[in-house]
Scaffold this active site. Sequence first.
Site, PDB file in Angstrom:
ATOM      1  N   HIS A 364       0.722  -1.208  -0.082  1.00 43.97           N
ATOM      2  CA  HIS A 364       0.076   0.083   0.021  1.00 43.97           C
ATOM      3  C   HIS A 364       0.949   1.296  -0.064  1.00 43.97           C
ATOM      4  CE1 HIS A 364      -2.907  -2.718   2.779  1.00 43.97           C
ATOM      5  NE2 HIS A 364      -2.825  -3.100   1.256  1.00 43.97           N
ATOM      6  N   CYS A 677      -0.461  -2.111 -19.776  1.00 46.44           N
ATOM      7  CA  CYS A 677      -0.282  -1.292 -18.747  1.00 46.44           C
ATOM      8  C   CYS A 677       0.656  -1.831 -17.582  1.00 46.44           C
ATOM      9  CB  CYS A 677      -1.812  -1.012 -17.657  1.00 46.44           C
ATOM     10  SG  CYS A 677      -1.917  -0.381 -16.223  1.00 46.44           S
TER      11      CYS A 677
END
Length: 747
Positions: A364, A677
């Site tokens: 994160h 991507c």
Amino acid sequence: MDERTDTESRKLLQRLRDTLVSGDAGQARLDKITHLIADSMGTEVCSIYLFRDEDTLELCATEGLMPEAVHQTRMRMGEGLVGRVARTGEVINTPNAPAERGFRYMPETGEERYTSFLGIPIQRLGEKLGVLVVQSRDPRQFSEDELYALEVVAMVLAEMAELGAFVGEGAALSARHQHPVVFRGTCGQEGAAEGRVWLHEPRVVVANPIADDPQRELERLHEAVDQLRVSVDQMLEMSRSGDKDQLEVLEAYRMFANSRGWMRRMEEDIGRGLSAEAAVEKEQSLARARMDQVQDSYLRERLADLDDLSNRLLRILTGQGADTGAEMPADPILIARNIGPGDLLEYGRSLKGIVLEEGSVGSHAAIVARALAIPLVVHAGHITTEALNGDHILVDGDQGMVHLRPEDTIIGAFRDKVAMQAQAQEQFASIRDLPAQALCGTSVSLHMNAGLMADLPSLAGSGAEGVGLFRTELQFLIRNQMPKRSELSALYSRVLDSAKGKRVAFRTLDIGSDKVLPYMKPTDEPNPALGWRAIRVGLDKPGVLRMQLQALLRGAKGRPLTVMFPFVAQYEEFAAARAELDKTIARERILGHQLPASIEVGAMVETPSMAFAPKRFFDEVQFVSIGGNDLKQFFFAADRENERVRRRYDTLNVSFLNLIERIVGLCAESKTPLSFCGEDAGRPIEALCFAAIGLRTLSMRPASIGPVKSLFRRVNLEEVAAVIRTACARGDSTVRPALMDYIRSLP
């Protein structure tokens, strides 16, 4: 323990304290310490070995060995019994040292006369500082009480070394926290930054390791533990209706805070002569040392809980709270063992760089660092014990390197690199509004990845033509409870407002694997990357998926909407997710809510299985985005978080390019728009190769758009394709060398 031994232990520490508070220089102190330990232990020899560098121990003081061996005898980590203690962090207690595995005779020390050997690691909070050794002529197995007493002494030596009690001439006696140190970690986010250290959790300093009054120290410990227990109980009460995982952690805290074994060991340490603070830190150091050796994730988490609880107890005892009164420098580089996305967002763009001891490239914190374009290095082992607030520091996110207290030559080279990068950015800015068009006339559409509102200003500044990937999971990860539909709808609306009509591809919630919601109990999976994640979670928990789809539909406010589903591994998953969207659209229409002007529905191809999906998948999906990070991981069976294997496999490997070409062909046949991507899309050489084999849309971090566009405008893609074909026909395993030769030949 009998009273006599207990008293002798306290006497030894009292004598040790008298030596430490004397005005002697560092070497004289060490010499006195070895003498008093040998005398107290009834041994002929006591020696202290300290690290002169990360791999080499040096004999720094001795009672009983040849005096001329001091500062001359050195050994590598793992060499001899002393080196073995240093490497493993474990005690060696033997009555017959020459018979022990790894024994090495050092003739210059005269140690052949001594048979018994007891070696104790000198370490502090997991950081290895040296080895304390006692030896005797006669065969002797040192008792548990003797071993315990020497462990206490080793702990005090470590604490005093931290406080600079043994500073003298030579590398092994040099002052701590003053010399240049290089940490080699892993790139979490590219970029370079120079600044001053800001510790996320300031170090607690124990200035009084030896106690005068054991009874008073016991009272202080009991008072502090009682206060700790009350605070843990209060945190538990406040969290009863919230996050289950947080409750589990707090329950573990309460278990440790009420542990009789933990309390008994600290009381025994105080009985031996340690202060309350030193007793707590001794147990914490043992937990840290065990943590480095334990592989089981559950045990590591519990040891980490004990480590955190020890920090809390130390702050109560010393009065050193998280707020030390220090002022954050103007150019802060954040140093932490690990950090959550919420804490990192609180710091925001004030940070120049981030260095973590733990973390991962997919954590994160890494996602937030990329969103804020802050250079990040992870896996910088033991930097929190070496760095001090205000230290000069250089962070090279490109190479995954950190220079703490760097030398002038390193500073000069680093600043030259930063200046060159700034110059290149100026050049890229000059072509910001120009197309990524090759000399052959072929254009490639360059898009950016995003996940926070903070990313959106980069849309105009970078020259991106749109947002090829908006990671919606960040809004779920930074909260302690599920966000409300109205909050998400408002956010998605602001994102589209900021995009000013440019296309934004919203990826639905991609959680699982290394992205676990704080309020969703993680499943016990042996391999989370191949487990319950992304669209699999959405389909199994349709209420969450529907709520997010409703928020997206309402956030569009009548504008075009682009949605893509992550980690689709088979046609049926896409069909089921599309059906959920269709039902949500129908429900919104019945409720009278405004629908988007148009809805484009796509899927991320992140598993090799989709290169062999039925034709109907490519006919029905409105666009496909190749998720390069996961696709490469699964294609090569190489965990992208594992440094041992991930660098072994090249994106430009011919076999991987064959897979990409197959997907390009399938999409071309069904006239399905296709993009790539991932990190590789932002690397100029890789991007060039993708464009040459047929990809016409690439999505990357904003800072990569300039370098990729600059290279595209210098090449002929037909020539690049010919170079690739020639390399493949020649039997090359990777086309990278051939492409590099081509680029070097450009005018």
